[in-house]
Design an enzyme around this catalytic site. Structure first.
Site, PDB file in Angstrom:
ATOM      1  CB  CYS A  64      -1.020   0.005   1.120  1.00  0.00           C
ATOM      2  SG  CYS A  64      -1.653   1.594   1.652  1.00  0.00           S
ATOM      3  CB  CYS A  67       0.786   1.418   4.374  1.00  0.00           C
ATOM      4  SG  CYS A  67      -0.898   0.675   4.095  1.00  0.00           S
TER       5      CYS A  67
END
Length: 369
Positions: A64, A67
């Site tokens: 991600c 993230c």
């Protein structure tokens, strides 16, 4: 032989008591507050949550992009939060790898942040830059009610609180009046009582007598004054109505805030919320909101949030501004004869819209948001 066996059992029991946990002590995970982000998995998650009064957990996925950008911000914030008088620990879980744990915590997007306070989780919707994240999280370990004894302390309280939570300052109020509600709504607002202050502060916050409770919305430059009665029932109603500004712009963050408000939502859909004509409408909505506190008034621009507006069948080809009453879930109402409003005399048109809604001249529709 039998006596020797009992003796050995007794010795073993004593050893188990001294070590505290018996044979499973070898599996015990020890945590310490050292300013580093702790890595958690299914084997130590529950232990970590029970070990710390305050722990912020980042549920992430290695692939991600959001993230990856968040991770260094958490690394930067962790040592600062660890040094607080009541430390806040930051931890992370690879929710992609430990999917069973993620499912148990109802994680359906990455990254998802949750703060666990004495084991109770609350989803984190605050800022994600390290400096702002630290300021935001300090709210959770602050006193329920701050005591302010001078103009300077009032000013410092407002400045240090930041702009992410509403503030409630009781001027000339005893903290006992607010303590129960401050504890109840600690996650949603800052609370303080000012014991000593000057007339300059009264002018600054626009109240002319005491006791008075001032509600501030720093992000929206709004304030509201409550002069009582200060019975808890009326006080709580005022506080709940002032968690949100008079007119709320719709975005992902405010949608999360609206989940906790059970009032129906009057929604104005415009083409571009930054246009001057849209801002004039927002001003009119604020006036209507002041007189209709049982409703939440919101607005959204198609240019800013087209996917959301589309769920109400509103697009650039629609007659705008479009007005609906939304339940916050999958149902909304249009008011027959007031589906949209013109630019002229919008105050009167909004009044007719509200009158039609309250009298039931509506058509129910579904949205897919």
């Amino acid at each position: 032989m039998r006596g020797m066996s009992k003796g050995r059992i007794w010795i073993l029991l004593c050893l188990l008591l001294l070590t505290g946990r018996g044979l499973s002590s070898e599996e015990e995970t020890k945590f310490k507050i050292d300013g580093k982000v702790i890595e958690l998995d299914e084997s130590n998650f529950d232990s970590a949550i029970s070990s710390f009064d305050y722990i912020l957990v980042d549920f992430y996925a290695p692939w991600c992009g959001h993230c990856k950008r968040l991770a260094p911000q958490l690394d930067e914030a962790a040592p600062i939060l660890a040094k607080l008088k009541e430390p806040i620990v930051i931890a992370k879980v690879d929710a992609d790898k430990y999917s069973r744990l993620a499912s148990k915590q109802e994680i359906d997007a990455f990254p998802t942040l949750k703060i666990f306070m004495h084991g109770i989780p609350t989803e984190y919707y605050g800022p994600r830059k390290a400096e702002l994240l630290v300021r935001y999280l300090k709210k959770f370990v602050a006193p329920d009610v701050s005591i302010l004894n001078s103009d300077a302390e009032v000013s410092d309280f407002v400045e240090n609180a930041g702009t992410f939570f509403p503030l409630f300052i009781g001027f000339g109020l005893d903290e006992s009046v607010m303590s129960n509600l401050a504890l109840k709504y600690k996650k949603k607002a800052w609370f303080a009582v000012a014991k000593d202050f000057s007339e300059d502060t009264m002018v600054l916050y626009d109240f002319d007598k005491v006791p008075a409770l001032v509600a501030l919305q720093p992000s929206y430059n709004e304030h509201n004054i409550f002069y009582g009665p200060f019975d808890e029932e009326f006080l709580e109603e005022f506080i709940k109505q002032n968690f949100l500004p008079l007119s709320v712009p719709i975005n992902q963050d405010t949608l999360n805030l609206l989940k906790d408000d059970k009032r129906k939502i009057v929604l104005a859909i415009v083409e571009d919320e930054t246009e001057e004509k849209s801002q004039k409408l927002v001003t009119t909505l604020k006036a209507a909101a002041s007189a209709n506190r049982d409703l939440v008034f919101c607005y959204v621009g198609i240019k800013q949030f087209a996917d959301f507006a589309d769920t109400f069948e509103a697009n650039k080809k629609s007659k705008l501004p479009k007005m609906v009453v939304w339940d916050g879930n999958e149902n909304y109402l249009t008011v027959i004869g007031s589906e949209s409003i013109d630019e002229e005399d919008q105050g009167s048109q909004i009044s007719r819209f509200l009158e039609g809604y309250r009298e039931g001249r509506t058509e129910q529709k579904k949205n897919s948001w």
